[in-house]
Design a protein around this motif. Structure first.
Motif, mmCIF file in Angstrom:
data_model
loop_
_atom_site.group_PDB
_atom_site.id
_atom_site.type_symbol
_atom_site.label_atom_id
_atom_site.label_comp_id
_atom_site.label_asym_id
_atom_site.label_seq_id
_atom_site.Cartn_x
_atom_site.Cartn_y
_atom_site.Cartn_z
ATOM 1 N N SER A 1 0.845 -1.197 0.000
ATOM 2 C CA SER A 1 0.000 0.000 0.000
ATOM 3 C C SER A 1 0.878 1.244 0.000
ATOM 4 O O SER A 1 1.892 1.308 0.701
ATOM 5 C CB SER A 1 -0.903 0.012 1.231
ATOM 6 N N GLY A 2 0.492 2.231 -0.816
ATOM 7 C CA GLY A 2 1.255 3.468 -0.889
ATOM 8 C C GLY A 2 2.423 3.430 -1.845
ATOM 9 O O GLY A 2 3.176 4.404 -1.944
ATOM 10 N N SER A 3 2.569 2.336 -2.597
ATOM 11 C CA SER A 3 3.711 2.225 -3.510
ATOM 12 C C SER A 3 3.482 2.955 -4.827
ATOM 13 O O SER A 3 4.420 3.178 -5.585
ATOM 14 C CB SER A 3 4.021 0.746 -3.792
ATOM 15 N N GLY A 4 2.230 3.300 -5.119
ATOM 16 C CA GLY A 4 1.923 4.004 -6.361
ATOM 17 C C GLY A 4 1.260 3.138 -7.419
ATOM 18 O O GLY A 4 0.944 3.625 -8.501
ATOM 19 N N LYS A 5 0.997 1.872 -7.092
ATOM 20 C CA LYS A 5 0.487 0.968 -8.126
ATOM 21 C C LYS A 5 -0.939 1.320 -8.567
ATOM 22 O O LYS A 5 -1.256 1.206 -9.761
ATOM 23 C CB LYS A 5 0.580 -0.486 -7.680
ATOM 24 N N SER A 6 -1.804 1.755 -7.653
ATOM 25 C CA SER A 6 -3.159 2.139 -8.050
ATOM 26 C C SER A 6 -3.158 3.434 -8.857
ATOM 27 O O SER A 6 -3.942 3.596 -9.796
ATOM 28 C CB SER A 6 -4.062 2.271 -6.820
ATOM 29 N N THR A 7 -2.266 4.363 -8.503
ATOM 30 C CA THR A 7 -2.110 5.568 -9.322
ATOM 31 C C THR A 7 -1.642 5.194 -10.719
ATOM 32 O O THR A 7 -2.120 5.762 -11.721
ATOM 33 C CB THR A 7 -1.105 6.535 -8.668
ATOM 34 N N MET A 8 -0.741 4.222 -10.801
ATOM 35 C CA MET A 8 -0.282 3.731 -12.099
ATOM 36 C C MET A 8 -1.462 3.199 -12.908
ATOM 37 O O MET A 8 -1.616 3.511 -14.097
ATOM 38 C CB MET A 8 0.757 2.632 -11.899
#
Length: 245
Positions: free
Chosen positions: A37-44
């Protein structure tokens, strides 16, 4: 199919969700974007799916520079070129599986009979031909996710983005959903799965680990995973930009 070049996303308050990410995913690949969580994958995923725009950098989907598409063309790309599957199924209550899938084709300009025909075919493909008339509350979690996948692919998009598709499922149902995603990929669909589950990611042909908004080397192989990553064979693969929708 997907090409990101130095893509960054910064939100108000100075929160950087993506930091100069470069990534290429070829047509026909099956890829896991994995990270905590918070790694940026959903934003990606939101940027690949054209649901959000980057602060800087270039995004190309199926050869199109999405920053140069007018809103109508961008909406058409999103509606016909990309299928979305989410952890929570987002099915309409009190509506049959058939009509939940058919309603996903409303913006395609198809007549109701054709929408329902395509919906039935997609549900058959998802192994739910015997559940067409069942409403969401009459289906198991795995079946509801299969309905959501059928809705995402009923229009035959070349790209399917799945955000934690097994996150709300037990292990048996999750295994069935992953088998369906593999089968869709084997038929030629490019499938990108967003997951925090390293076991799911480890079972896929290619992994793109993320941390703190950046693509990082795969800890299992030590290989780079972005633009210059090695790629295994996949069905129907062509270089990104070689086709148009």
């Amino acid at each position: 199919m997907i090409s990101l070049t130095d893509v960054s996303k910064t939100y108000p308050g100075g929160v950087t969700a993506l930091a100069a990410v470069s990534l290429e995913i070829a047509r026909g690949e099956l890829v896991a974007i994995v990270g905590p969580s918070g790694s940026g994958k959903s934003t990606m995923l939101n940027i690949i799916g054209t649901l959000d725009r980057p602060t800087s950098g270039e995004v190309r989907i199926d050869g199109y520079d999405v920053s140069k598409l007018p809103d109508r063309r961008l909406a058409a790309l999103r509606a016909t070129g990309i299928g979305f599957v989410f952890q929570h199924f987002h099915l309409a209550p009190g509506v049959s599986a058939l009509d939940n899938v058919a309603d996903g084709l409303l913006y395609g300009g198809l007549r109701r009979a054709e929408r329902r025909r395509r919906a039935a075919a997609a549900l058959e493909r998802a192994g739910l031909g015997h559940r067409l008339g069942h409403e969401p509350h009459e289906l198991s979690g795995g079946e509801r996710q299969r309905v959501a996948i059928a809705r995402a692919v009923a229009g035959d998009p070349p790209l399917l983005l799945a955000d934690e598709p097994t996150g709300a499922l037990d292990s048996v149902s999750g295994t069935g959903v992953m088998e369906l995603l593999r089968a869709l990929n084997a038929s030629g669909t490019t499938v990108v799965i967003i997951t925090h589950d390293r076991e799911i990611a480890a079972a896929l042909p290619r992994r793109v680990p993320m941390r703190d908004g950046r693509v990082v080397p795969d800890p299992d192989t030590g290989h780079r995973t972005g633009r210059d990553a090695d790629r295994g064979a996949g069905p129907g693969r062509r270089h990104a930009g070689s086709g148009a929708m």
